[in-house]
Motif scaffolding. Structure first.
Motif, PDB file in Angstrom:
ATOM      1  N   ARG A 317      -2.742  24.454 -14.545  1.00 57.14           N
ATOM      2  CA  ARG A 317      -3.123  25.617 -15.342  1.00 57.14           C
ATOM      3  C   ARG A 317      -3.679  25.190 -16.706  1.00 57.14           C
ATOM      4  NH1 ARG A 317       1.546  27.700 -12.732  1.00 57.14           N
ATOM      5  NH2 ARG A 317       2.859  26.807 -14.375  1.00 57.14           N
ATOM      6  N   ALA A 318      -3.091  24.135 -17.266  1.00 53.92           N
ATOM      7  CA  ALA A 318      -3.580  23.660 -18.566  1.00 53.92           C
ATOM      8  C   ALA A 318      -5.001  23.130 -18.466  1.00 53.92           C
ATOM      9  CB  ALA A 318      -2.645  22.580 -19.109  1.00 53.92           C
ATOM     10  N   GLY A 319      -5.319  22.440 -17.367  1.00 53.18           N
ATOM     11  CA  GLY A 319      -6.671  21.912 -17.186  1.00 53.18           C
ATOM     12  C   GLY A 319      -7.701  23.024 -17.068  1.00 53.18           C
ATOM     13  N   VAL A 320      -7.347  24.073 -16.309  1.00 55.85           N
ATOM     14  CA  VAL A 320      -8.264  25.212 -16.163  1.00 55.85           C
ATOM     15  C   VAL A 320      -8.453  25.914 -17.502  1.00 55.85           C
ATOM     16  CG1 VAL A 320      -8.601  27.443 -15.044  1.00 55.85           C
ATOM     17  CG2 VAL A 320      -7.690  25.514 -13.734  1.00 55.85           C
ATOM     18  N   GLN A 321      -7.348  26.072 -18.235  1.00 56.13           N
ATOM     19  CA  GLN A 321      -7.425  26.730 -19.539  1.00 56.13           C
ATOM     20  C   GLN A 321      -8.289  25.922 -20.516  1.00 56.13           C
ATOM     21  OE1 GLN A 321      -3.591  27.399 -21.294  1.00 56.13           O
ATOM     22  NE2 GLN A 321      -4.428  28.371 -23.135  1.00 56.13           N
ATOM     23  N   GLU A 322      -8.118  24.620 -20.497  1.00 54.30           N
ATOM     24  CA  GLU A 322      -8.899  23.757 -21.393  1.00 54.30           C
ATOM     25  C   GLU A 322     -10.385  23.807 -21.050  1.00 54.30           C
ATOM     26  OE1 GLU A 322      -9.119  19.029 -22.700  1.00 54.30           O
ATOM     27  OE2 GLU A 322      -7.626  19.728 -21.245  1.00 54.30           O
ATOM     28  N   ALA A 323     -10.722  23.732 -19.762  1.00 53.45           N
ATOM     29  CA  ALA A 323     -12.130  23.771 -19.357  1.00 53.45           C
ATOM     30  C   ALA A 323     -12.763  25.114 -19.691  1.00 53.45           C
ATOM     31  CB  ALA A 323     -12.244  23.493 -17.853  1.00 53.45           C
ATOM     32  N   THR A 324     -11.999  26.198 -19.516  1.00 53.45           N
ATOM     33  CA  THR A 324     -12.517  27.530 -19.844  1.00 53.45           C
ATOM     34  C   THR A 324     -12.774  27.665 -21.338  1.00 53.45           C
ATOM     35  OG1 THR A 324     -11.299  28.461 -17.958  1.00 53.45           O
ATOM     36  CG2 THR A 324     -12.087  29.997 -19.630  1.00 53.45           C
ATOM     37  N   ALA A 325     -11.854  27.150 -22.151  1.00 53.84           N
ATOM     38  CA  ALA A 325     -12.032  27.221 -23.601  1.00 53.84           C
ATOM     39  C   ALA A 325     -13.258  26.445 -24.049  1.00 53.84           C
ATOM     40  CB  ALA A 325     -10.784  26.690 -24.308  1.00 53.84           C
ATOM     41  N   ARG A 326     -13.479  25.271 -23.450  1.00 54.67           N
ATOM     42  CA  ARG A 326     -14.668  24.480 -23.798  1.00 54.67           C
ATOM     43  C   ARG A 326     -15.947  25.235 -23.443  1.00 54.67           C
ATOM     44  NH1 ARG A 326     -12.445  19.324 -21.487  1.00 54.67           N
ATOM     45  NH2 ARG A 326     -11.476  18.181 -23.185  1.00 54.67           N
ATOM     46  N   LYS A 327     -15.972  25.843 -22.277  1.00 56.05           N
ATOM     47  CA  LYS A 327     -17.161  26.583 -21.850  1.00 56.05           C
ATOM     48  C   LYS A 327     -17.423  27.762 -22.777  1.00 56.05           C
ATOM     49  CE  LYS A 327     -18.949  29.338 -18.019  1.00 56.05           C
ATOM     50  NZ  LYS A 327     -18.812  30.626 -18.694  1.00 56.05           N
ATOM     51  N   ASN A 328     -16.371  28.501 -23.144  1.00 50.86           N
ATOM     52  CA  ASN A 328     -16.548  29.630 -24.052  1.00 50.86           C
ATOM     53  C   ASN A 328     -17.051  29.168 -25.423  1.00 50.86           C
ATOM     54  OD1 ASN A 328     -15.652  31.321 -22.028  1.00 50.86           O
ATOM     55  ND2 ASN A 328     -13.537  31.349 -22.762  1.00 50.86           N
ATOM     56  N   SER A 329     -16.531  28.032 -25.887  1.00 50.38           N
ATOM     57  CA  SER A 329     -16.988  27.488 -27.161  1.00 50.38           C
ATOM     58  C   SER A 329     -18.464  27.117 -27.102  1.00 50.38           C
ATOM     59  CB  SER A 329     -16.152  26.260 -27.536  1.00 50.38           C
ATOM     60  OG  SER A 329     -16.657  25.632 -28.694  1.00 50.38           O
ATOM     61  N   THR A 330     -18.887  26.512 -25.990  1.00 49.35           N
ATOM     62  CA  THR A 330     -20.288  26.144 -25.839  1.00 49.35           C
ATOM     63  C   THR A 330     -21.185  27.378 -25.825  1.00 49.35           C
ATOM     64  OG1 THR A 330     -19.652  24.172 -24.584  1.00 49.35           O
ATOM     65  CG2 THR A 330     -21.925  24.924 -24.371  1.00 49.35           C
ATOM     66  N   GLU A 331     -20.763  28.438 -25.147  1.00 49.66           N
ATOM     67  CA  GLU A 331     -21.554  29.670 -25.119  1.00 49.66           C
ATOM     68  C   GLU A 331     -21.719  30.249 -26.516  1.00 49.66           C
ATOM     69  OE1 GLU A 331     -19.542  32.189 -22.377  1.00 49.66           O
ATOM     70  OE2 GLU A 331     -20.559  31.354 -20.601  1.00 49.66           O
ATOM     71  N   SER A 332     -20.638  30.218 -27.312  1.00 52.64           N
ATOM     72  CA  SER A 332     -20.732  30.737 -28.684  1.00 52.64           C
ATOM     73  C   SER A 332     -21.700  29.901 -29.511  1.00 52.64           C
ATOM     74  CB  SER A 332     -19.341  30.740 -29.329  1.00 52.64           C
ATOM     75  OG  SER A 332     -18.454  31.598 -28.630  1.00 52.64           O
ATOM     76  N   ARG A 333     -21.596  28.566 -29.390  1.00 53.93           N
ATOM     77  CA  ARG A 333     -22.507  27.702 -30.138  1.00 53.93           C
ATOM     78  C   ARG A 333     -23.954  27.874 -29.672  1.00 53.93           C
ATOM     79  NH1 ARG A 333     -21.789  22.603 -29.173  1.00 53.93           N
ATOM     80  NH2 ARG A 333     -20.058  22.700 -27.695  1.00 53.93           N
ATOM     81  N   LEU A 334     -24.149  28.103 -28.368  1.00 51.53           N
ATOM     82  CA  LEU A 334     -25.492  28.301 -27.845  1.00 51.53           C
ATOM     83  C   LEU A 334     -26.112  29.565 -28.413  1.00 51.53           C
ATOM     84  CD1 LEU A 334     -27.768  27.463 -25.938  1.00 51.53           C
ATOM     85  CD2 LEU A 334     -26.576  28.664 -24.090  1.00 51.53           C
ATOM     86  N   ASN A 335     -25.346  30.656 -28.448  1.00 51.17           N
ATOM     87  CA  ASN A 335     -25.862  31.903 -29.012  1.00 51.17           C
ATOM     88  C   ASN A 335     -26.175  31.750 -30.500  1.00 51.17           C
ATOM     89  OD1 ASN A 335     -25.568  33.194 -26.522  1.00 51.17           O
ATOM     90  ND2 ASN A 335     -23.475  33.861 -26.985  1.00 51.17           N
ATOM     91  N   GLY A 336     -25.286  31.067 -31.218  1.00 48.92           N
ATOM     92  CA  GLY A 336     -25.525  30.847 -32.638  1.00 48.92           C
ATOM     93  C   GLY A 336     -26.729  29.966 -32.891  1.00 48.92           C
TER      94      GLY A 336
END
Length: 432
Positions: A317-336
């Protein structure tokens, strides 16, 4: 015999002359560099860029590693009854086991590694884009310093001509000696300005040579002009669209987003542990005593061993949570970054338009009028219709404005460089 020797000597002499001619031609090519040559050398020899290119091999190795299966495990087990009083009893087992990734983990891991490699390639291209902008700016700075040295030489030449005129008029008794002394001061002042301009030129050239990755003893001459006709095709909206399609940093963030999606897929697959399958060959030797006689019995067995961890406490569960957080962070940086790129292009476009307007004022309204005023003032002084102070002030004004004109030319070119870098597009058909 002598004719043969003379013929061989003449042939050798011609060969030496030919080689020297080729060498001098090659040196002439290497010692004078245009902007296109400077950029090519920088892309090839810049130390930081070369180091980053070498690191691409790390990502290639990661792809190779991700496609490999785990190494098999060899087990050897031996037992004896000598320590327990049964010296004739022993056992020997030989096993070979292999971990088998389930639910396509190997392919998913390979996909993550390939996305990581693509991400790094885009980052490398973005570094090349920024280096190209830096090299072009340094080139135009060095060219500006070179033009300022030439302008200082012209100032010295005019002051020397003016000094000759004052000497003639002083000999004729038309002017006091003070006027000649004032011109001498202006001549010394222009010579000092030339020294400062030469120092700045050396500093700017050294910075350019460092970006090019040249050896410390290399001092090539750069060729080019600041007065290049530039025409930017396309509206601001077109340029912003080009930037969104071509910018390597945006492409890198898109690749990072894909890697994040691949990370999530792999992390979800990691919920299911891997299966370990093994083959065991065992030999058991036993002894027994019947009617006072001891006999031995040897048995061979072949077995299969399967093992798999039970996902009771850790389902990744921690691995899935970590990968999801990284992806969400990348999407935010991409939009910015998308919004930042649009603002950057708009600012670079406005700066370029402003630089073109300023340069147009110099060309149409200022420089022609100043040149005419300088000629009229010099001629008026030669005829005794004006004083030396008016000539000195007019020359100062002319060279100050001429230096401003050179700066405006440089600013126009640098603004174009920044606009090209912001859009990741050649807007003028390439470097000259």
């Amino acid at each position: 015999m002598s004719r043969t020797l003379r013929a061989q000597g003449a042939l050798s002499l011609l060969t030496v002359i030919f080689v020297m001619a080729l060498s001098s031609t090659a040196w002439a090519v290497e010692s004078t560099l245009s902007l296109s040559h400077v950029i090519a050398l920088s892309m090839q020899h810049n130390a930081e860029l070369r180091a980053l290119r070498e690191e691409l091999g790390v990502r290639d190795a990661g792809v190779t590693r991700a496609g490999l299966l785990p190494n098999p495990t060899l087990d050897l087990e031996a037992g004896t009854g000598a320590l327990t009083g049964s010296k004739n009893e022993n056992s020997l087992a030989l096993g070979l086991s292999q971990e088998i990734p389930l639910v396509g983990k190997r392919g998913k891991r390979l996909s993550v590694a390939e996305q990581e490699r693509d991400l790094y390639r885009w980052q490398l291209l973005d570094k090349e884009r920024r280096l190209r902008e830096e090299v072009k700016t340094a080139f135009y700075d060095a060219l500006l310093a070179k033009e300022r040295v030439a302008l200082a030489d012209r100032s010295i030449a005019l002051n020397r001509q003016l000094l000759d005129v004052t000497k003639e008029r002083l000999s004729a008794g038309d002017i006091p000696e003070l006027e000649m002394n004032l011109v001498k001061v202006e001549l010394a002042r222009s010579e000092g300005a030339r020294i400062e301009s030469a120092k700045t030129m050396l500093q700017n050239q050294a910075r350019l040579w460092t970006l090019m990755g040249l050896a410390s003893g290399s001092r090539p001459e750069i060729t080019g002009t600041l007065d290049i006709g530039t025409l930017v095709a396309g509206t601001l909206a077109d340029l912003q669209q080009r930037a969104n399609a071509n910018r390597p940093d945006l492409r890198a963030l898109k690749a990072e987003k894909k890697r994040g999606e691949a990370d999530i897929t792999l992390a979800q697959a990691e919920k299911i542990p891997n299966l370990t399958a093994g083959l065991v060959l065992r030999r058991d030797t036993t002894s027994m005593e019947i009617a006072g006689q001891e006999g031995k019995d040897t048995a061979y067995t072949v077995g299969i061993r399967l093992s798999i961890p039970i996902p009771l406490f850790d389902r990744n569960r921690a691995g899935v949570q970590e990968a999801t957080a990284r992806k969400n962070s990348t999407e935010s940086r991409l939009n910015g970054t998308f919004m930042a790129v649009e603002r950057e292009v708009a600012t670079a476009y406005a700066t370029f338009e402003h630089a073109v307007s300023v340069l147009s004022l110099y060309r149409i309204d200022i420089i022609p009028q100043l040149e005419e005023n300088l000629k009229l003032t010099q001629e008026a002084y030669r005829l005794g219709e004006t004083g030396i102070i008016a000539v000195i002030q007019e020359q100062k004004k002319f060279f100050e404005v001429s230096e401003g004109h050179l700066t405006a030319l440089r600013d126009r070119q640098v603004a174009l460089v920044r606009l090209e870098s912001a859009t990741a597009t050649e807007l003028t058909g390439g470097e000259k």
